[in-house]
Design an enzyme around this catalytic site. Structure first.
Site, mmCIF file in Angstrom:
data_model
loop_
_atom_site.group_PDB
_atom_site.id
_atom_site.type_symbol
_atom_site.label_atom_id
_atom_site.label_comp_id
_atom_site.label_asym_id
_atom_site.label_seq_id
_atom_site.Cartn_x
_atom_site.Cartn_y
_atom_site.Cartn_z
ATOM 1 N N ASP A 148 22.196 -18.300 29.336
ATOM 2 C CA ASP A 148 21.206 -19.362 29.565
ATOM 3 C C ASP A 148 20.406 -19.117 30.858
ATOM 4 O O ASP A 148 20.620 -18.120 31.563
ATOM 5 C CB ASP A 148 21.948 -20.706 29.603
ATOM 6 C CG ASP A 148 21.168 -21.824 28.930
ATOM 7 O OD1 ASP A 148 19.936 -21.729 28.875
ATOM 8 O OD2 ASP A 148 21.801 -22.797 28.474
ATOM 9 N N GLU A 181 16.238 -18.033 27.526
ATOM 10 C CA GLU A 181 15.412 -18.551 28.631
ATOM 11 C C GLU A 181 14.207 -19.324 28.106
ATOM 12 O O GLU A 181 13.236 -19.516 28.817
ATOM 13 C CB GLU A 181 15.087 -17.472 29.674
ATOM 14 C CG GLU A 181 14.198 -16.329 29.271
ATOM 15 C CD GLU A 181 12.732 -16.687 29.206
ATOM 16 O OE1 GLU A 181 12.280 -16.943 28.071
ATOM 17 O OE2 GLU A 181 12.041 -16.673 30.240
ATOM 18 N N TRP A 182 14.318 -19.771 26.872
ATOM 19 C CA TRP A 182 13.402 -20.755 26.264
ATOM 20 C C TRP A 182 11.952 -20.278 26.141
ATOM 21 O O TRP A 182 11.021 -21.083 26.055
ATOM 22 C CB TRP A 182 13.453 -22.084 27.052
ATOM 23 C CG TRP A 182 14.817 -22.423 27.538
ATOM 24 C CD1 TRP A 182 15.945 -22.518 26.767
ATOM 25 C CD2 TRP A 182 15.227 -22.691 28.886
ATOM 26 N NE1 TRP A 182 17.016 -22.833 27.566
ATOM 27 C CE2 TRP A 182 16.612 -22.953 28.859
ATOM 28 C CE3 TRP A 182 14.549 -22.743 30.106
ATOM 29 C CZ2 TRP A 182 17.338 -23.238 30.014
ATOM 30 C CZ3 TRP A 182 15.264 -23.043 31.257
ATOM 31 C CH2 TRP A 182 16.645 -23.292 31.207
ATOM 32 N N GLY A 183 11.759 -18.966 26.177
ATOM 33 C CA GLY A 183 10.407 -18.431 25.982
ATOM 34 C C GLY A 183 9.523 -18.527 27.203
ATOM 35 O O GLY A 183 8.326 -18.215 27.147
ATOM 36 N N ASP A 203 14.684 -26.512 23.667
ATOM 37 C CA ASP A 203 15.777 -26.847 22.743
ATOM 38 C C ASP A 203 15.292 -27.611 21.508
ATOM 39 O O ASP A 203 14.478 -28.532 21.602
ATOM 40 C CB ASP A 203 16.824 -27.715 23.451
ATOM 41 C CG ASP A 203 17.611 -26.910 24.469
ATOM 42 O OD1 ASP A 203 17.276 -25.729 24.708
ATOM 43 O OD2 ASP A 203 18.575 -27.467 25.031
HETATM 44 C C1 GLA Z 1 20.361 -25.156 27.351
HETATM 45 C C2 GLA Z 1 20.276 -24.321 26.076
HETATM 46 C C3 GLA Z 1 21.015 -25.039 24.954
HETATM 47 C C4 GLA Z 1 22.458 -25.267 25.362
HETATM 48 C C5 GLA Z 1 22.528 -26.042 26.661
HETATM 49 C C6 GLA Z 1 23.940 -26.115 27.207
HETATM 50 O O1 GLA Z 1 19.665 -26.354 27.224
HETATM 51 O O2 GLA Z 1 18.945 -24.077 25.727
HETATM 52 O O3 GLA Z 1 20.942 -24.305 23.757
HETATM 53 O O4 GLA Z 1 23.105 -24.027 25.485
HETATM 54 O O5 GLA Z 1 21.711 -25.427 27.673
HETATM 55 O O6 GLA Z 1 24.021 -26.745 28.444
#
Ligand code: GLA
Length: 397
Positions: A148, A181-183, A203
């Site tokens: 993450d 890392e969400w892009g 997410d």
């Molecule tokens: C981030 C990630 C999620 C999950 C949470 C856990 O938000 O994007 O997929 O793993 O952390 O804390």
């Protein structure tokens, strides 16, 4: 001190060990189950073992689901030597015991950490401990690591993920590396060779069309965010539009079918995120749809292209092995789509992939599991609001 220890480990490991080749892993999109979407921090040995058993019992393992991944909150601290410690109350027999059990029933085991100093739930992260953690994971029998990006403390994402990737490559165990890392820094531009999959968005939320100001996104929004990234996906390196919400209760059956169809069209990792122990038949039928999964797992590894965007109505195409093709008609609208599709008229869209004018193709409906015609005739179908018609075209002899 931490960094010094890490450096010493780096040199000693790379001098003596040759690790897994990341490029030979995840040649089709990884499939499995992850604890986060349904259980959040409420993870335990009992939960994970029960879920692994259910994955086998419900026919999910047979359908291809393989990795059982514990997400955040399994870890509580480090010992005086810096070794990561699991929560002893929740995991009384330790992580190796759990991994051994999961392996003993034919599945693979995944775990979660973070490139920052802490995980998103404030547990110890891997910053400064990457090589030590990688050795620990290998000793436990970890097959998959989701990594993450909270508490990144100004690191550069590419460098941070490369450090963990090098650490994983240096241990003698193949470990699929999931970049989360969400892009934010466009990991599709640098992720190949570093990781096997990279998150492309914030997410997922269990809803069809919703946006949250703190970053959660619904299915439709994710599809739009990932649509143009098709050229970056391929065997061993996938765009990851986040885990599945099917069975968690926030969408209709048609919407969940759309979710599963489109994740399969986009060659996305299929990580179930529901309670497999208690799922109803409808949820199971969606998650184990072999026709749809075959499209997702096709060995060409192409992500679908949205080749027609008519507002509420879209048509997506995913070339498959053996000159076949999957087409998904997606109805984003609030009313039925009365489709009357002339395959020959639209032939130009498929020209590169299949030859509709010269050959006849059978059309298999991948939700009804039957042939509904051939490309010689127009195709008349009604597609529900928020629903899809997903078909596979293959040559008739
Ligand atoms: C981030 C990630 C999620 C999950 C949470 C856990 O938000 O994007 O997929 O793993 O952390 O804390």
């Amino acid at each position: 001190m931490k960094t010094l220890l890490n450096l010493i480990l780096l040199f000693s490991i790379s001098a003596f060990a040759r690790g897994g080749d990341i490029n030979n892993l995840a040649l089709t999109p990884p499939m499995g189950w992850n604890s986060w979407n349904k259980f959040g921090c409420n993870v335990s040995e009992e939960l994970i073992m029960g879920m692994a058993d259910a994955i086998v019992k419900a026919g999910m393992a047979k359908a291809g689901y393989e990795y059982v991944v514990i997400d955040d909150c399994w870890q509580v601290g480090r010992d005086s030597a810096g070794n990561i410690l699991a929560d002893a109350k929740r995991f009384p027999h330790g992580i190796k015991y759990l991994a051994d059990y999961i392996h003993s029933i034919g599945l693979k085991f995944g775990i979660y950490s973070c490139a920052g100093s802490k995980t998103c739930q404030g547990r110890p992260g891997s910053r400064g401990y990457q090589f030590q953690d990688a050795m620990q994971y290998a000793a436990w029998g970890v097959d998959y690591l989701k990594f993450d990006w909270c508490y990144d403390e100004g690191q550069k994402a590419e460098a941070a993920y490369k450090t963990m990737s090098d650490a994983l490559k240096s241990v003698k165990r193949p470990i699929v590396f999931s970049i989360c890392e969400w892009g934010e820094s466009k990991p599709w531009l640098w992720g190949k060779g570093i990781g096997n999959l990279w998150r492309t968005t914030a997410d997922i939320r269990d809803c069809y069309n919703c946006l949250f100001d703190w970053g959660g996104v619904g299915v439709l929004n994710i599809i739009d965010l990932q649509a143009d990234l098709y050229k970056y996906a391929g065997p061993g390196h996938w765009n990851d539009p986040d885990m599945l919400e099917i069975g968690n209760g926030g969408m209709t059956s048609d919407e969940y079918k759309t979710h599963f169809s489109m994740w399969s069209m986009m060659a996305a990792p299929l990580m179930a995120g529901n309670d497999i122990r208690n799922m109803d038949k409808e949820t199971r039928d969606i998650l184990t749809n072999a026709d749809v999964i075959a499209v997702n797992q096709d060995s060409l590894g192409k992500q679908a292209i949205r080749f027609m965007d008519m507002g509420d109505h879209e048509i997506w195409a995913k070339p498959l092995n053996n000159g076949e093709i999957a087409i998904c008609f997606m109805n984003r609208g609030e009313t039925e789509w009365k489709l009357n599709y002339d395959w020959l008229k639209n032939t130009m869209y498929f020209a590169r992939d299949i030859n509709i004018r010269k050959k006849e193709y059978a059309i298999r409906d991948l939700w009804q599991h039957k042939v509904i015609g051939t490309t010689k005739q127009n195709m008349s179908q009604i597609i529900a609001p928020h629903g899809v018609l997903m078909v596979r075209l293959y040559e008739t002899k």
